[in-house]
Motif scaffolding. Structure first.
Motif, PDB file in Angstrom:
ATOM      1  N   GLY A 137     -86.404  32.640 -12.967  1.00  0.00           N
ATOM      2  CA  GLY A 137     -86.802  31.302 -14.051  1.00  0.00           C
ATOM      3  C   GLY A 137     -87.626  31.171 -14.773  1.00  0.00           C
ATOM      4  N   VAL A 138     -88.143  32.103 -15.167  1.00  0.00           N
ATOM      5  CA  VAL A 138     -89.301  32.034 -16.310  1.00  0.00           C
ATOM      6  C   VAL A 138     -89.202  32.665 -17.168  1.00  0.00           C
ATOM      7  CG1 VAL A 138     -90.784  30.645 -14.795  1.00  0.00           C
ATOM      8  CG2 VAL A 138     -90.953  32.707 -15.128  1.00  0.00           C
ATOM      9  N   SER A 139     -88.891  33.063 -18.498  1.00  0.00           N
ATOM     10  CA  SER A 139     -88.615  34.179 -19.306  1.00  0.00           C
ATOM     11  C   SER A 139     -90.657  34.989 -19.862  1.00  0.00           C
ATOM     12  CB  SER A 139     -88.414  34.308 -20.171  1.00  0.00           C
ATOM     13  OG  SER A 139     -88.593  33.918 -21.359  1.00  0.00           O
ATOM     14  N   ILE A 140     -90.281  36.595 -19.180  1.00  0.00           N
ATOM     15  CA  ILE A 140     -91.602  36.975 -19.873  1.00  0.00           C
ATOM     16  C   ILE A 140     -92.128  36.534 -21.154  1.00  0.00           C
ATOM     17  CG2 ILE A 140     -93.050  38.670 -19.676  1.00  0.00           C
ATOM     18  CD1 ILE A 140     -92.587  38.039 -16.968  1.00  0.00           C
ATOM     19  N   PRO A 141     -91.224  36.603 -22.245  1.00  0.00           N
ATOM     20  CA  PRO A 141     -91.543  36.605 -23.518  1.00  0.00           C
ATOM     21  C   PRO A 141     -92.351  35.306 -23.798  1.00  0.00           C
ATOM     22  CG  PRO A 141     -89.701  37.519 -23.273  1.00  0.00           C
ATOM     23  CD  PRO A 141     -90.193  37.033 -21.624  1.00  0.00           C
TER      24      PRO A 141
ATOM     25  N   ASP B 223     -91.987  26.408 -16.430  1.00  0.00           N
ATOM     26  CA  ASP B 223     -92.015  27.339 -16.188  1.00  0.00           C
ATOM     27  C   ASP B 223     -93.542  27.749 -15.706  1.00  0.00           C
ATOM     28  OD1 ASP B 223     -90.598  28.687 -18.195  1.00  0.00           O
ATOM     29  OD2 ASP B 223     -90.730  28.568 -19.710  1.00  0.00           O
ATOM     30  N   LEU B 224     -95.374  26.771 -16.021  1.00  0.00           N
ATOM     31  CA  LEU B 224     -95.821  26.058 -15.610  1.00  0.00           C
ATOM     32  C   LEU B 224     -95.872  25.839 -13.902  1.00  0.00           C
ATOM     33  CD1 LEU B 224     -98.342  24.683 -18.521  1.00  0.00           C
ATOM     34  CD2 LEU B 224     -97.417  27.063 -18.085  1.00  0.00           C
ATOM     35  N   CYS B 225     -95.125  25.103 -13.884  1.00  0.00           N
ATOM     36  CA  CYS B 225     -95.057  24.880 -12.391  1.00  0.00           C
ATOM     37  C   CYS B 225     -94.505  25.605 -11.610  1.00  0.00           C
ATOM     38  CB  CYS B 225     -94.257  23.630 -12.388  1.00  0.00           C
ATOM     39  SG  CYS B 225     -93.778  23.028 -11.046  1.00  0.00           S
TER      40      CYS B 225
END
Lengths: 220, 220
Positions: free
Chosen positions: B6-10, B51-53
Motif C-alpha cells: 500500500g505504501v511506496s518507499i520512494p 501512508d502515515l496511517c
DNA sequence: AAATGTGAAGAGGTTCACAGCG
DNA sequence: CGCTGTGAACCTCTTCACATTT
C-alpha cells in the motif's frame, strides 16, 4: 502523475534492448514468449502483446513479430532515432561521470555545454567543451540550442538552476539532486523532469534489508 | 512485481526529507497539507495520511503530526538508522563516481570493498580501500561482510558478477548495468535488486520530446 | 473549526481466457 | 496447432467524502 496511455516507457525500452539482442543472435522473428524469456520472465507475454498492439505493431499469428520493423518502430517511439544535444549543469564527480558515460556509451547524446558555479572548475575543458559559469547559462544555451539538460548540483541550487535552464530553451531535465523540481516555461511548453535520487534508491534497498530481517509484516 | 503493502518507499523517503526540512525550519508539528506543500503538491494530502496511517503513525486531529517521532519512525522503516557496508563492483567512471558520492554525501554507507577486472585498475587505492580482482570477490567479501553491492560493470558481465556477489553474502544490489539481473542465493534469502538504467531514463525524456512535438496522441 | 482516519468509489494497469488467423 | 489480438475479470493504488476527534 502522468495521464498514461497504457504502456510504460521503461518496458518499451527493455523490449528494444531485447530485440537488439535477438537480432544480434541472428533471429529475424520473435514471439512474445521468446521476448519474455529474453527479459528473464519479468514481463508476461500477454503484457508484451498488449504493449506492442497498443503501439500499432502487427505480428504474424503462429509466427511472432518481425524484429527489424518492430525494433525500428520502438526506436522511433523512444526518440532513439536522432541525436540530442545535452547540457550538463554541475560538473562535480557526478556530472563529470555522467558526461563521460554519455561520451563512452551513448553516442546519440552530444554534450555541447557544461556549467558549474565554482571558479576552480569554470574554464576547464572536457573533450573540447569549455565549462562555463552557470550564470552565463542563458546566453550560452541560446547558442547551443540544447533540449536536454542534466542537473547534478546540490539540492539547494537545483530549483534555481532548473528554472534558468528552462528559461534558456531546455525542454527535458534529468535531475540527480534530491529535491522535487517544479518547472514551467514561459511559452507554455511543458518541461519534462525525470528524477534519479541515488540516496533514495539506496534507501529502498536498506528498507528491504531492515524489514527483511523480520518474517513478513502483515497489515491489519 | 512486488506484493506491495500500500505504501511506496520512494514516497516515504520523500516524506522523511520534507520532515527534516520542516524540522530544520524550527517546526515541531506539521499537517498532511503542510507536507504536501513542502513536496511541491506532487502528493495529495489524503495520500500522505493513508501512508502515515498504514505505518501506524498517529497524528493529533486538528493539529497535525509531531515531526520528531514521525521522522524517527520513517528513518527506522527506511533502514536509515544504522550504517551499511557497501561493495563497489566495477570501478570505471561510474563506480568511481558513485563511491565518491557515498563518501561525500551519504556517510551512512561505508565503502569497504572495491572490485574490477582490469589489471590497470586492480591494486589502485581509493580512500584507503584497495581495488581487488573481481575473481577474488568471494574471499574478500567473506571477510568484509557487505550486505549491499553496487554493480557498475558492462552489461555482459553484470549477471555473472551479481551471482558472485550473491554467493559471497550480498543481499541487496544496486545495478547500473542495462541488463535484467536474476539472482538467487543458496540459503533461500532473496537478493533485492534495484536497477538504475541511465540510458533508459534518458530514453524516457527523448520519448516525451519526440512525441511531444505532436498534439497529444489519443488511443483508440 | 481544523485536521486526522477510513470505508467506498474510481482509475489505471495487469492477468485471464479465448476467439481469430496463419 | 501455434501464436497473436483483445474484451472481461481482477487487482492494486489513488482519490473522494465524511465521520471522528481534539
Amino acid at each position: 502523475m502522468e495521464p498514461g496511455f497504457g504502456v510504460s516507457i521503461p518496458r518499451l525500452y527493455a523490449y528494444h534492448r531485447a530485440l537488439r539482442e535477438a537480432s544480434a543472435a541472428g533471429k529475424g522473428t520473435i514471439t512474445s514468449h521468446g521476448l519474455a524469456t529474453l527479459l528473464g520472465e519479468t514481463i508476461a507475454p500477454t503484457q508484451i502483446r498488449k504493449d506492442l498492439c497498443a503501439l500499432g505493431a502487427r505480428g504474424r499469428r503462429g509466427h511472432g513479430y518481425a524484429i527489424k520493423p518492430l525494433s525500428a518502430h520502438l526506436a522511433w517511439v523512444l526518440g532513439l532515432e536522432h541525436d540530442w544535444r545535452v547540457a550538463i549543469a554541475g560538473f562535480g564527480y557526478l556530472g563529470h561521470a555522467f558526461a563521460t558515460f554519455l561520451a563512452a556509451r551513448e553516442r546519440r547524446f552530444d554534450v555541447v555545454a557544461i556549467f558549474d558555479r565554482s571558479p576552480q572548475v569554470i574554464g576547464q575543458e572536457w573533450q573540447g567543451v569549455r565549462v562555463d559559469d552557470i550564470a552565463d547559462a542563458t546566453r550560452v544555451l541560446r547558442a547551443a540550442a540544447c533540449e536536454i539538460a542534466v542537473v547534478a548540483v546540490p539540492a539547494e541550487a537545483a530549483q534555481g538552476v532548473a528554472e534558468t535552464l528552462a528559461g534558456a530553451g531546455v525542454r527535458a531535465i534529468l535531475n540527480f539532486a534530491p529535491s522535487t523540481l517544479r518547472v514551467h516555461r514561459e511559452d507554455g511548453m511543458p518541461v519534462v523532469v525525470r528524477n534519479i535520487d541515488l540516496a533514495g534508491e539506496l534507501s529502498i534497498l536498506t528498507h528491504r534489508l531492515a524489514v527483511g530481517t523480520m518474517p513478513a509484516v502483515e497489515e491489519a
